[in-house]
Design a protein around this motif. Structure first.
Motif, mmCIF file in Angstrom:
data_model
loop_
_atom_site.group_PDB
_atom_site.id
_atom_site.type_symbol
_atom_site.label_atom_id
_atom_site.label_comp_id
_atom_site.label_asym_id
_atom_site.label_seq_id
_atom_site.Cartn_x
_atom_site.Cartn_y
_atom_site.Cartn_z
ATOM 1 N N HIS A 73 0.873 -1.169 0.000
ATOM 2 C CA HIS A 73 0.000 0.000 0.000
ATOM 3 C C HIS A 73 0.913 1.223 0.000
ATOM 4 O O HIS A 73 2.141 1.076 -0.128
ATOM 5 C CB HIS A 73 -0.988 -0.016 1.174
ATOM 6 C CG HIS A 73 -0.371 0.090 2.544
ATOM 7 N ND1 HIS A 73 0.666 -0.717 2.953
ATOM 8 C CD2 HIS A 73 -0.655 0.903 3.605
ATOM 9 C CE1 HIS A 73 0.988 -0.410 4.202
ATOM 10 N NE2 HIS A 73 0.211 0.575 4.613
ATOM 11 N N HIS A 78 5.954 3.017 3.601
ATOM 12 C CA HIS A 78 6.105 1.996 2.560
ATOM 13 C C HIS A 78 6.512 2.587 1.208
ATOM 14 O O HIS A 78 6.650 1.846 0.232
ATOM 15 C CB HIS A 78 4.803 1.192 2.436
ATOM 16 C CG HIS A 78 4.420 0.511 3.721
ATOM 17 N ND1 HIS A 78 4.540 -0.852 3.910
ATOM 18 C CD2 HIS A 78 3.967 1.025 4.906
ATOM 19 C CE1 HIS A 78 4.166 -1.152 5.154
ATOM 20 N NE2 HIS A 78 3.815 -0.024 5.766
ATOM 21 N N HIS A 158 -6.704 -3.035 6.721
ATOM 22 C CA HIS A 158 -5.898 -1.858 7.032
ATOM 23 C C HIS A 158 -6.600 -0.633 6.457
ATOM 24 O O HIS A 158 -7.134 -0.705 5.353
ATOM 25 C CB HIS A 158 -4.510 -2.041 6.385
ATOM 26 C CG HIS A 158 -3.478 -1.074 6.877
ATOM 27 N ND1 HIS A 158 -3.064 -1.044 8.190
ATOM 28 C CD2 HIS A 158 -2.760 -0.130 6.226
ATOM 29 C CE1 HIS A 158 -2.130 -0.102 8.317
ATOM 30 N NE2 HIS A 158 -1.938 0.472 7.150
ATOM 31 N N ASP A 179 0.443 -4.288 6.133
ATOM 32 C CA ASP A 179 -0.021 -4.008 7.479
ATOM 33 C C ASP A 179 -1.433 -4.591 7.623
ATOM 34 O O ASP A 179 -2.222 -4.459 6.698
ATOM 35 C CB ASP A 179 -0.082 -2.508 7.725
ATOM 36 C CG ASP A 179 1.264 -1.801 7.486
ATOM 37 O OD1 ASP A 179 2.224 -2.427 7.042
ATOM 38 O OD2 ASP A 179 1.336 -0.578 7.706
HETATM 39 ZN ZN LIG Z 1 -0.091 1.367 6.606
#
Ligand SMILES: [Zn+2]
Ligand SMILES: [Zn+2]
Length: 285
Positions: A73, A78, A158, A179
């Motif tokens: 994502h 990230h 998430h 996540d």
């Molecule tokens: Zn996240």
């Protein structure tokens, strides 16, 4: 052993939410999410946190110029390393960028264009000389990025969406599950499907069950839940991952020991750590 005989996993960034530095983080490391997998000659990267910067240096040093990068994502931890990833400025590099968490809302190309442009970054993606090929998929798709490499996908729990990945190559399975937030007392069926019989499960262990009481809704999970999932799915290895930024080396040592006592294959992942899974003779190609 040469490249064809190993499924290699290397952690370049294991820290969640934001990068940290300081002596209390020196052993586990402070870079945010980035994992490299080498399936024989094929290189796959997962997420572009700050760990992507040193990963880029290592790829260049080892002459890797053709690879795939999958986004789980696009929260900052990230993606923040992508602008500092030298290979994308190199005209001799070919990279395929994959994402599926925004399917129907935004393409992979649009997502990257959004954060690599002024005023958040001095230049936009056009300055990158590498051949960047953006690919879109939908959660549940089975991807075959390179010959013999199968990447299964599924949705995680998430905020804003997130993709879990199951990578199969050479008779081995490694899953990236970050996540995600679990429901108390329940095992997420989508996660179980992705981690079934895996050699290694890389799991969001941002919190402990005790901390989770006041962390509900933040989209993260616990090492205790990681152990339950791995036991139910017959997985053999569990990498505790996405460490909370406040978590010191000493605290992670304690958590690692508690997790190992419950599940022998558990360990707390560290920046720079490498695992190798030898490929049996009949599975080599
Ligand atoms: Zn996240
Ligand atoms: Zn995160």
């Amino acid at each position: 052993m040469d490249d064809d005989d190993i499924f290699l996993v290397r952690f370049w960034g294991v820290r969640g939410s934001i990068s940290v530095s300081g002596p209390e983080f020196s052993r586990y490391g402070g870079n945010t999410i980035c994992i490299e997998m080498r399936c024989g000659k094929h290189t796959l990267l997962f997420d572009a946190g700050s760990g992507l910067r040193p990963a880029g240096g290592a790829l260049r040093a080892s002459g890797v110029s053709d690879f795939d990068l999958f986004f789980t994502h696009c929260h900052y931890d990230h993606i923040i390393g992508l602008p500092a990833f030298k290979p994308i400025y190199d005209r001799n590099v070919k990279v395929r960028l994959w994402s599926g968490h925004l399917a129907g809302r935004m393409t992979t190309r649009q997502m990257v264009d959004e954060f690599m442009r002024p005023p958040w970054f001095p230049v936009n993606l056009d300055i990158c000389k590498a051949r960047i090929d953006c690919r879109d998929f939908v959660s549940g798709d089975v991807l075959r990025p390179r010959e013999g490499v199968v990447v299964r996908t599924g949705s995680l729990n998430h905020p804003g969406g997130c993709i879990g990945y199951r990578v199969e190559w050479g008779g081995h399975v490694v899953a990236v599950i970050t996540d995600t937030e679990h429901e108390p007392g329940k095992l997420d069926q989508a996660v179980l499907g992705l981690i079934e019989d895996a050699d290694l499960v890389i799991y969001d262990c941002a919190y402990t069950e005790e901390e989770m009481e006041h962390r509900r809704g933040t989209g993260h999970s616990t090492w205790q839940q990681g152990v339950k999932l791995c036991e139910a799915a017959g997985a053999r290895g569990l990498a505790l991952f996405h460490h909370d930024p406040t978590r010191t080396d000493e605290e992670l040592d304690v958590i690692e020991k508690l997790a190992k006592d419950k599940f022998a294959g558990a360990f707390a992942a560290r920046d720079g750590q490498t695992l190798k899974f030898p490929v049996p003779l009949h599975k080599r190609r």
